[in-house]
Design a protein around this motif. Structure first.
Motif, PDB file in Angstrom:
ATOM      1  N   ALA A 270      11.833  34.687   5.207  1.00 26.18           N
ATOM      2  CA  ALA A 270      12.736  33.551   5.372  1.00 26.18           C
ATOM      3  C   ALA A 270      11.950  32.255   5.553  1.00 26.18           C
ATOM      4  O   ALA A 270      12.371  31.191   5.086  1.00 26.18           O
ATOM      5  CB  ALA A 270      13.660  33.778   6.565  1.00 26.18           C
ATOM      6  N   ILE A 271      10.802  32.327   6.217  1.00 27.10           N
ATOM      7  CA  ILE A 271       9.973  31.140   6.451  1.00 27.10           C
ATOM      8  C   ILE A 271       9.253  30.716   5.186  1.00 27.10           C
ATOM      9  O   ILE A 271       9.129  29.527   4.887  1.00 27.10           O
ATOM     10  CB  ILE A 271       8.968  31.422   7.588  1.00 27.10           C
ATOM     11  N   GLY A 272       8.768  31.685   4.393  1.00 28.09           N
ATOM     12  CA  GLY A 272       8.080  31.373   3.152  1.00 28.09           C
ATOM     13  C   GLY A 272       6.866  30.489   3.374  1.00 28.09           C
ATOM     14  O   GLY A 272       6.098  30.670   4.329  1.00 28.09           O
ATOM     15  N   ASP A 273       6.696  29.490   2.497  1.00 26.29           N
ATOM     16  CA  ASP A 273       5.572  28.554   2.590  1.00 26.29           C
ATOM     17  C   ASP A 273       5.932  27.303   3.397  1.00 26.29           C
ATOM     18  O   ASP A 273       5.211  26.308   3.333  1.00 26.29           O
ATOM     19  CB  ASP A 273       5.129  28.128   1.184  1.00 26.29           C
ATOM     20  N   CYS A 274       7.029  27.381   4.136  1.00 27.13           N
ATOM     21  CA  CYS A 274       7.528  26.201   4.849  1.00 27.13           C
ATOM     22  C   CYS A 274       7.088  26.146   6.301  1.00 27.13           C
ATOM     23  O   CYS A 274       7.444  25.201   7.023  1.00 27.13           O
ATOM     24  CB  CYS A 274       9.057  26.151   4.785  1.00 27.13           C
ATOM     25  N   GLY A 275       6.362  27.170   6.777  1.00 20.91           N
ATOM     26  CA  GLY A 275       5.996  27.195   8.183  1.00 20.91           C
ATOM     27  C   GLY A 275       4.850  28.139   8.444  1.00 20.91           C
ATOM     28  O   GLY A 275       4.150  28.582   7.520  1.00 20.91           O
ATOM     29  N   LEU A 276       4.675  28.498   9.712  1.00 17.03           N
ATOM     30  CA  LEU A 276       3.566  29.330  10.159  1.00 17.03           C
ATOM     31  C   LEU A 276       4.100  30.547  10.902  1.00 17.03           C
ATOM     32  O   LEU A 276       5.206  30.514  11.446  1.00 17.03           O
ATOM     33  CB  LEU A 276       2.644  28.525  11.079  1.00 17.03           C
ATOM     34  N   THR A 277       3.298  31.625  10.942  1.00 21.13           N
ATOM     35  CA  THR A 277       3.693  32.826  11.670  1.00 21.13           C
ATOM     36  C   THR A 277       2.602  33.214  12.666  1.00 21.13           C
ATOM     37  O   THR A 277       1.463  32.742  12.586  1.00 21.13           O
ATOM     38  CB  THR A 277       3.954  34.007  10.714  1.00 21.13           C
ATOM     39  N   PHE A 278       2.969  34.084  13.591  1.00 19.98           N
ATOM     40  CA  PHE A 278       2.038  34.563  14.607  1.00 19.98           C
ATOM     41  C   PHE A 278       2.382  36.004  14.947  1.00 19.98           C
ATOM     42  O   PHE A 278       3.470  36.490  14.615  1.00 19.98           O
ATOM     43  CB  PHE A 278       2.105  33.674  15.867  1.00 19.98           C
ATOM     44  N   ALA A 279       1.480  36.689  15.627  1.00 23.92           N
ATOM     45  CA  ALA A 279       1.679  38.089  15.975  1.00 23.92           C
ATOM     46  C   ALA A 279       2.804  38.252  16.988  1.00 23.92           C
ATOM     47  O   ALA A 279       2.839  37.564  18.010  1.00 23.92           O
ATOM     48  CB  ALA A 279       0.370  38.671  16.545  1.00 23.92           C
ATOM     49  N   ASN A 280       3.731  39.173  16.707  1.00 24.17           N
ATOM     50  CA  ASN A 280       4.874  39.412  17.600  1.00 24.17           C
ATOM     51  C   ASN A 280       4.409  39.688  19.031  1.00 24.17           C
ATOM     52  O   ASN A 280       3.473  40.455  19.247  1.00 24.17           O
ATOM     53  CB  ASN A 280       5.693  40.601  17.116  1.00 24.17           C
ATOM     54  N   GLY A 281       5.090  39.058  19.987  1.00 17.31           N
ATOM     55  CA  GLY A 281       4.858  39.343  21.390  1.00 17.31           C
ATOM     56  C   GLY A 281       3.621  38.710  21.987  1.00 17.31           C
ATOM     57  O   GLY A 281       3.292  38.994  23.148  1.00 17.31           O
TER      58      GLY A 281
END
Length: 332
Positions: A270-281
């Motif tokens: 859903a985020i695609g190339d529009c944002g950043l992600t991080f490790a759950n928890g």
């Protein structure tokens, strides 16, 4: 076509499935098809729909509407609605909105029944992550968002930093977000929490304990929510559990927010190339991502530039048409 739309949860209940069902049912109707929606959600005041909403139908009532319809569209599996449809030998398009597992990750007896029955119908998964999990061939169609509401609004100053939208429950990870905000406190970042839930008092106490700049705004929806999102730079989606997808990310992106979300499950799609992600928890990686965006306006603008192309395939009309193509194939 005459489409019996099955949505176990529906308005006035509030949630992702309810929102998606309402959008798709309206798109099917706008395309000229006849819709009847069946749900197990009670409601004293009917939602203002142009199609009948049948709440908690008896088996006899459900049988009547199954005889009426050409095809069944089931937005997330409900054995109470699916089994009668199979007995009636109706063609079924089943949309998998979440994992067919217990919260612990194990597969229970009811999940085994669902998995077995899913092999007898046409399946759509809302993300690649869900498609890998369901154990049946499926097409992937991401969920729609309301692009007429969640859009850039002129003359709304983007004066606040971070926003969270969702139920205040432990799985949503708002306590992790507070910890991350404390870790980036040197940036003087502020946070708006939109939503209610059983963890609210604990979260308020934690925010005071950490001396954070946090505003609890309560539950918001529709145009009011879109206006508030337009006033923020970043939308945080710090879920502990692997989200199946993430319509809230699309809504935030549509309003010009840069999303930071946990990476497991379908949220990263859903985020695609529009944002950043991080490790759950993990609060520390979340803090790092937030700091990265807070101090770099150029990075935020680069990620926002990817929004129009990304959002196009999640517009309600586009998603609705993709489902209608499959339904036409089923009806023949």
């Amino acid at each position: 076509m005459k489409i019996l739309f099955s949505s176990y949860a529906y308005a006035p209940s509030v949630g992702g499935i309810e929102t998606v069902s309402q959008l798709l049912a309206r798109e099917f109707t706008a395309a000229g098809h006849e819709i009847a929606l069946v749900t197990e959600t009670p409601g004293d005041v009917e939602t203002p729909e142009t199609f009948p909403v049948l709440r908690r139908p008896t088996f006899t009532e459900l049988k009547k509407w199954l005889q009426w319809c050409d095809v069944v569209f089931q937005n997330n599996i409900s054995l109470r609605h699916l089994i009668p449809a199979l007995f009636a030998r109706k063609r079924v398009l089943l949309v998998h909105q979440t994992w067919m597992r217990n919260t612990s990750g194990s597969i229970g007896w009811n999940d085994r029944i669902k998995r077995a029955l899913a092999r007898r119908v046409r399946n759509v998964a809302i993300s690649e992550a869900i498609a890998r999990d369901i154990g049946a061939p499926s097409k992937i169609i991401g969920n729609p968002y309301d692009d007429e509401v969640f859009k850039l609004l002129p003359n709304v100053p983007r004066a606040r930093d971070i926003v969270f939208v969702g139920r205040l429950v432990s799985d949503k990870g708002v306590d992790l977000l507070l910890r991350a905000l404390f870790l980036v406190k040197q940036t003087s970042a502020n946070l708006t929490i939109i939503g209610t839930g059983p963890e609210e008092n604990n979260l308020r106490a934690r925010a005071r304990e950490l001396n954070l700049d946090v505003t609890f705004a309560g539950r918001k929806s529709g145009v009011e929510l879109a206006h508030m999102l337009n006033g923020h730079q970043i939308i945080a989606i710090p879920s502990r559990w692997p989200e199946p997808f993430g319509v809230v990310a699309l809504e935030g992106i549509g309003c010009g927010c840069v999303p930071v979300g946990s990476e497991q499950g379908g949220l990263r799609e859903a985020i695609g190339d529009c944002g950043l992600t991080f490790a759950n928890g993990e609060a520390e990686p979340l803090a790092s991502r937030l700091h990265e965006l807070l101090v770099a306006p150029s990075l935020r603008e680069k990620l926002r530039a990817a929004a129009p192309a990304h959002l196009l395939r999640f517009q309600a009309s586009i998603v609705g048409n993709r489902y209608l193509e499959i339904l036409r194939e089923l009806v023949g």
